[in-house]
Structure formats: C-alpha cells, structure tokens
Design an enzyme around this catalytic site. Structure first.
Site, PDB file in Angstrom:
ATOM      1  N   GLY A   9       0.831  -1.215   0.000  1.00  0.00           N
ATOM      2  CA  GLY A   9       0.000   0.000   0.000  1.00  0.00           C
ATOM      3  C   GLY A   9       0.856   1.252   0.000  1.00  0.00           C
ATOM      4  N   ALA A  10       1.895   1.245  -0.851  1.00  0.00           N
ATOM      5  CA  ALA A  10       2.856   2.366  -0.853  1.00  0.00           C
ATOM      6  C   ALA A  10       2.443   3.493  -1.798  1.00  0.00           C
ATOM      7  CB  ALA A  10       4.242   1.847  -1.234  1.00  0.00           C
ATOM      8  N   ARG A  34      -1.751  -1.464  -6.081  1.00  0.00           N
ATOM      9  CA  ARG A  34      -2.404  -1.791  -7.367  1.00  0.00           C
ATOM     10  C   ARG A  34      -2.148  -0.721  -8.419  1.00  0.00           C
ATOM     11  NH1 ARG A  34      -8.223  -2.251  -4.792  1.00  0.00           N
ATOM     12  NH2 ARG A  34      -7.274  -0.408  -3.855  1.00  0.00           N
ATOM     13  N   ARG A  35      -1.968   0.538  -8.015  1.00  0.00           N
ATOM     14  CA  ARG A  35      -1.865   1.622  -9.007  1.00  0.00           C
ATOM     15  C   ARG A  35      -0.414   1.837  -9.442  1.00  0.00           C
ATOM     16  NH1 ARG A  35      -5.045   6.106  -5.765  1.00  0.00           N
ATOM     17  NH2 ARG A  35      -4.098   4.879  -4.084  1.00  0.00           N
ATOM     18  N   ASP A  60      -2.615  -6.901  -6.468  1.00  0.00           N
ATOM     19  CA  ASP A  60      -3.707  -6.754  -5.508  1.00  0.00           C
ATOM     20  C   ASP A  60      -3.450  -7.756  -4.375  1.00  0.00           C
ATOM     21  OD1 ASP A  60      -6.168  -6.975  -4.146  1.00  0.00           O
ATOM     22  OD2 ASP A  60      -7.316  -6.551  -5.965  1.00  0.00           O
ATOM     23  N   TYR A 152     -15.228  -3.549   9.340  1.00  0.00           N
ATOM     24  CA  TYR A 152     -13.908  -2.893   9.348  1.00  0.00           C
ATOM     25  C   TYR A 152     -13.252  -3.132  10.708  1.00  0.00           C
ATOM     26  CZ  TYR A 152     -10.101   0.421   9.212  1.00  0.00           C
ATOM     27  OH  TYR A 152      -8.842   0.973   9.262  1.00  0.00           O
ATOM     28  N   PRO A 182      -3.234   3.206  14.568  1.00  0.00           N
ATOM     29  CA  PRO A 182      -3.518   4.638  14.519  1.00  0.00           C
ATOM     30  C   PRO A 182      -5.005   4.940  14.681  1.00  0.00           C
ATOM     31  CG  PRO A 182      -2.318   3.860  12.558  1.00  0.00           C
ATOM     32  CD  PRO A 182      -2.881   2.665  13.255  1.00  0.00           C
ATOM     33  N   THR A 187      -5.796  11.008   5.376  1.00  0.00           N
ATOM     34  CA  THR A 187      -5.220  10.426   4.149  1.00  0.00           C
ATOM     35  C   THR A 187      -6.385  10.235   3.176  1.00  0.00           C
ATOM     36  OG1 THR A 187      -5.663   8.176   4.868  1.00  0.00           O
ATOM     37  CG2 THR A 187      -3.541   9.100   5.540  1.00  0.00           C
ATOM     38  N   PHE A 189      -7.943   7.639   3.043  1.00  0.00           N
ATOM     39  CA  PHE A 189      -8.741   6.591   3.689  1.00  0.00           C
ATOM     40  C   PHE A 189     -10.249   6.882   3.665  1.00  0.00           C
ATOM     41  CE2 PHE A 189     -10.786   5.076   7.609  1.00  0.00           C
ATOM     42  CZ  PHE A 189     -10.518   3.715   7.570  1.00  0.00           C
TER      43      PHE A 189
HETATM   44  P1  NDP Z   1      -4.918   5.309   1.795  1.00  0.00           P
HETATM   45  O1  NDP Z   1      -6.225   5.064   1.112  1.00  0.00           O
HETATM   46  O2  NDP Z   1      -4.251   6.617   1.611  1.00  0.00           O
HETATM   47  O3  NDP Z   1      -3.875   4.151   1.377  1.00  0.00           O
HETATM   48  C1  NDP Z   1      -4.262   2.814   1.292  1.00  0.00           C
HETATM   49  C2  NDP Z   1      -3.181   2.048   0.555  1.00  0.00           C
HETATM   50  O4  NDP Z   1      -3.544   0.658   0.515  1.00  0.00           O
HETATM   51  C3  NDP Z   1      -3.028   2.511  -0.879  1.00  0.00           C
HETATM   52  O5  NDP Z   1      -1.659   2.569  -1.206  1.00  0.00           O
HETATM   53  C4  NDP Z   1      -3.715   1.430  -1.685  1.00  0.00           C
HETATM   54  O6  NDP Z   1      -3.077   1.302  -2.950  1.00  0.00           O
HETATM   55  C5  NDP Z   1      -3.446   0.192  -0.823  1.00  0.00           C
HETATM   56  N1  NDP Z   1      -4.422  -0.858  -1.070  1.00  0.00           N
HETATM   57  C6  NDP Z   1      -5.741  -0.846  -0.792  1.00  0.00           C
HETATM   58  N2  NDP Z   1      -6.326  -1.977  -1.215  1.00  0.00           N
HETATM   59  C7  NDP Z   1      -5.338  -2.729  -1.784  1.00  0.00           C
HETATM   60  C8  NDP Z   1      -5.305  -3.990  -2.418  1.00  0.00           C
HETATM   61  N3  NDP Z   1      -6.412  -4.741  -2.545  1.00  0.00           N
HETATM   62  N4  NDP Z   1      -4.125  -4.446  -2.876  1.00  0.00           N
HETATM   63  C9  NDP Z   1      -3.005  -3.704  -2.750  1.00  0.00           C
HETATM   64  N5  NDP Z   1      -2.962  -2.499  -2.150  1.00  0.00           N
HETATM   65  C10 NDP Z   1      -4.130  -2.014  -1.694  1.00  0.00           C
HETATM   66  O7  NDP Z   1      -5.192   5.033   3.330  1.00  0.00           O
HETATM   67  P2  NDP Z   1      -4.205   5.015   4.617  1.00  0.00           P
HETATM   68  O8  NDP Z   1      -2.828   5.301   4.235  1.00  0.00           O
HETATM   69  O9  NDP Z   1      -4.851   5.822   5.653  1.00  0.00           O
HETATM   70  O10 NDP Z   1      -4.371   3.492   5.034  1.00  0.00           O
HETATM   71  C11 NDP Z   1      -3.277   2.617   5.225  1.00  0.00           C
HETATM   72  C12 NDP Z   1      -3.621   1.622   6.300  1.00  0.00           C
HETATM   73  O11 NDP Z   1      -3.831   2.314   7.526  1.00  0.00           O
HETATM   74  C13 NDP Z   1      -4.896   0.810   6.067  1.00  0.00           C
HETATM   75  O12 NDP Z   1      -4.659  -0.520   6.477  1.00  0.00           O
HETATM   76  C14 NDP Z   1      -5.913   1.482   6.985  1.00  0.00           C
HETATM   77  O13 NDP Z   1      -6.928   0.581   7.382  1.00  0.00           O
HETATM   78  C15 NDP Z   1      -5.027   1.871   8.136  1.00  0.00           C
HETATM   79  N6  NDP Z   1      -5.498   2.943   9.011  1.00  0.00           N
HETATM   80  C16 NDP Z   1      -5.850   4.173   8.507  1.00  0.00           C
HETATM   81  C17 NDP Z   1      -6.265   5.168   9.376  1.00  0.00           C
HETATM   82  C18 NDP Z   1      -6.716   6.496   8.891  1.00  0.00           C
HETATM   83  O14 NDP Z   1      -7.493   7.175   9.608  1.00  0.00           O
HETATM   84  N7  NDP Z   1      -6.272   6.970   7.754  1.00  0.00           N
HETATM   85  C19 NDP Z   1      -6.276   4.963  10.818  1.00  0.00           C
HETATM   86  C20 NDP Z   1      -5.923   3.629  11.225  1.00  0.00           C
HETATM   87  C21 NDP Z   1      -5.512   2.684  10.346  1.00  0.00           C
HETATM   88  P3  NDP Z   1      -3.818   1.053  -4.346  1.00  0.00           P
HETATM   89  O15 NDP Z   1      -5.164   1.679  -4.269  1.00  0.00           O
HETATM   90  O16 NDP Z   1      -2.905   1.692  -5.339  1.00  0.00           O
HETATM   91  O17 NDP Z   1      -3.849  -0.428  -4.472  1.00  0.00           O
HETATM   92  C1  8X3 Z   2      -9.219   4.118  10.688  1.00  0.00           C
HETATM   93  C2  8X3 Z   2      -9.626   4.918  11.872  1.00  0.00           C
HETATM   94  O1  8X3 Z   2     -11.578   5.670  13.292  1.00  0.00           O
HETATM   95  O2  8X3 Z   2     -11.985   5.393  10.928  1.00  0.00           O
HETATM   96  O3  8X3 Z   2      -8.806   2.847  11.031  1.00  0.00           O
HETATM   97  O4  8X3 Z   2     -11.736   3.481  12.327  1.00  0.00           O
HETATM   98  S1  8X3 Z   2     -11.330   4.839  12.101  1.00  0.00           S
END
Ligand code: NDP
Ligand code: 8X3
Length: 250
Positions: A9-10, A34-35, A60, A152, A182, A187, A189
């Site tokens: 997920g970079a 994926r992107r 994926d 979730y 976190p 983000t 998200f």
């Molecule tokens: P983003 O949406 O910014 O990033 C998510 C990343 O995950 C993207 O790089 C995306 O890449 C990748 N991803 C998603 N689905 C797939 C898949 N099926 N295969 C490969 N890669 C995938 O969100 P965040 O950076 O916030 O999220 C990162 C992690 O942190 C997640 O696990 C999220 O649940 C967790 N998290 C987020 C919080 C928040 O409030 N933001 C808080 C707590 C946890 P691509 O689409 O290119 O595949």
């Molecule tokens: C993401 C944070 O509060 O949306 O894991 O569940 S929250």
C-alpha cells in the site's frame, strides 16, 4: 549494504510516507500497490531525491497467486528483506449491520486480513534469514468496536490477533513483530471509505487536528530503530483530540 524495507500500500497515505521516510534514511524500498502509475512516480522521486534503489511491484493483495508469484520470485538482490510493513488496507462504507453491503465486507476481509496473511507468509522465509521485523498497521478500530464499524473493526481486530500470534510463533526465529494502531488520520482513507464522496470524507477531519501520514511514518521509523534486544509489541497512536475509537473532542 543498504537495508531493505517492503511496504504494501505504498501508493498513498501511510505507505507512501513510510517509504519516503525510510528512503530518506538510506534504505532501499520495495513498493507495492495496485496503481502502477502512482508507484512509478514515487519510485522515481525517491531514487532521484535520496539516491536509493526501489523495486515497484503492482498487484492486488487479495489475489493470493499474484502475491506469491511476485514476492517469492524477487530478484536475488532484493531478497534480503529486513522489514515488512503490512499497510495495504481500507474501509468500505460506514453502515449499520443490517444495511451494510456484503461485497464491502468481503473486500475488507480479503484485503485487511487475507492480504496481510498472504504477504506475511510469502515474505517470511526471507525475514527468517535476516532475523527481520514485521510491522502490521492495525487501527484503534482493532481495539474498540464503534457503531456502524462492524466488519472494518472486525478486520482490524483480526490484525491485532494475527500480530499477537505472529509474535508468539515467530519468537523462535527472533523476528520482531510490532502492531501499530492509529486513530483518525487525514489520508485518502475516508474518500475510499465513502466511495469518492469528498464532502463526507472531509467532514471526518473537521473541527480538530487529525494525525498526518508523516506521524505514522515517524512511528514506524522509531519502532524499526530500537536496539536489537528491544521490540515494541503494540502501539496505539491517536491525535491529541482523540481518546479512542469513540471519544473525539471537536
Ligand atoms: P490510503 O487510502 O491513503 O492508502 C491505502 C493504501 O492501501 C493505498 O496505497 C492502496 O493502494 C493500498 N491498497 C488498498 N487496497 C489494496 C489492495 N487490494 N491491494 C493492494 N494495495 C491495496 O489510506 P491510509 O494510508 O490511511 O491506510 C493505510 C492503512 O492504515 C490501512 O490498512 C488502513 O486501514 C489503516 N489505518 C488508517 C487510518 C486512517 O485514519 N487513515 C487509521 C488507522 C488505520 P492502491 O489503491 O494503489 O492499491
Ligand atoms: C481508521 C480509523 O476511526 O476510521 O482505522 O476506524 S477509524
């Protein structure tokens, strides 16, 4: 020789910030998501800015065969992986149990739980050789269940449990396992969760200062740089305005 970190997920958010932090610290970075175009853009920027090496892999994490095909066939010079960051993940929808969409549930379980298991299993032989470190990105949603968070939250509770299990079972290999949980972070998200509804997504972060992706990258850097005899097992991080999944001061 530079160390190697693999970040799933970079292409966005935490993963992109983590890759950037480690590249700035001189690490070579394996970027996956994926992107392809996002990964290529980041790879180029990291190589140019920090003079490190990158390897971009587009797949994926839900696709078991793709995960294993890519990660078990790495070029020799990329096999000495020191850190795996299981970060790829998402929430889809925020709906009451009876209204929630079954496909959303399946995607969250397949990505957040099964994807993390596939990547861990595929990389494990290399981590064992290096006495490496698995860093799993959980969530405060993996500590307390909140209204309309159902699957979730369940998927992130699974990340919590899998991290504990990995720590126990991989003790014999001296592999460190850290789970970072976190709270709300600004983000992509929420845009993903609300399926492109930018207004709804923005409202999640209104009225307080949320975590930023760089806060999580700093935390990953910290846990990755403790002395060899120290392992941060479990770390919950929220912004100052948030106490846990349920209590947020706006
Ligand atoms: P983003 O949406 O910014 O990033 C998510 C990343 O995950 C993207 O790089 C995306 O890449 C990748 N991803 C998603 N689905 C797939 C898949 N099926 N295969 C490969 N890669 C995938 O969100 P965040 O950076 O916030 O999220 C990162 C992690 O942190 C997640 O696990 C999220 O649940 C967790 N998290 C987020 C919080 C928040 O409030 N933001 C808080 C707590 C946890 P691509 O689409 O290119 O595949
Ligand atoms: C993401 C944070 O509060 O949306 O894991 O569940 S929250």
């Amino acid at each position: 020789m530079s160390k190697i970190i693999l970040v799933t997920g970079a292409s966005s958010g935490f993963g992109k910030a983590i890759a950037t932090k480690f590249a700035a610290g001189g690490w070579n970075v394996i970027l996956t998501a994926r992107r392809k175009e996002k990964l290529d853009e980041l790879a180029k920027a990291l190589e140019t800015t920090y003079g490190i090496k990158t390897l971009s892999l587009t797949f994926d994490v839900q696709d078991k065969k793709a995960v294993f095909d890519h990660l078990q066939n790495l070029p020799t010079e990329w096999q000495a992986i020191n850190i795996l960051v299981n970060n790829a993940g998402l929430a889809l929808g925020r709906d009451s149990f009876e209204n929630a969409n079954l496909e959303d549930w399946e995607t969250m379980i397949d990505t957040n739980v099964k994807g993390l298991l596939y990547a861990s299993k595929a990389v494990l032989p290399m981590l064992i050789k290096e006495k490496g470190h698995i860093i799993n990105i959980g969530s405060t949603a993996g500590k307390e269940v909140y209204k309309d968070g159902n699957v979730y939250c369940a998927s992130k509770h699974a990340v919590d449990a899998i991290s504990k299990a990995q720590r126990i079972d991989l003790l014999q290999y001296q592999i460190k396992v850290t789970a970072i949980h976190p709270g709300a972070a600004d983000t992509a998200f929420s845009v993903v969760r609300f399926k492109g509804d930018a207004e709804k997504a923005k409202a999640v972060y209104n009225g307080y200062t949320p975590l930023m992706a760089e806060d999580i990258a700093d935390t990953v850097w910290y846990v990755a740089n403790t002395p060899a005899h120290v392992c941060i097992n479990d770390l919950v991080i929220t912004c100052t305005a948030q106490a846990n999944s349920m209590y947020l001061q706006k």
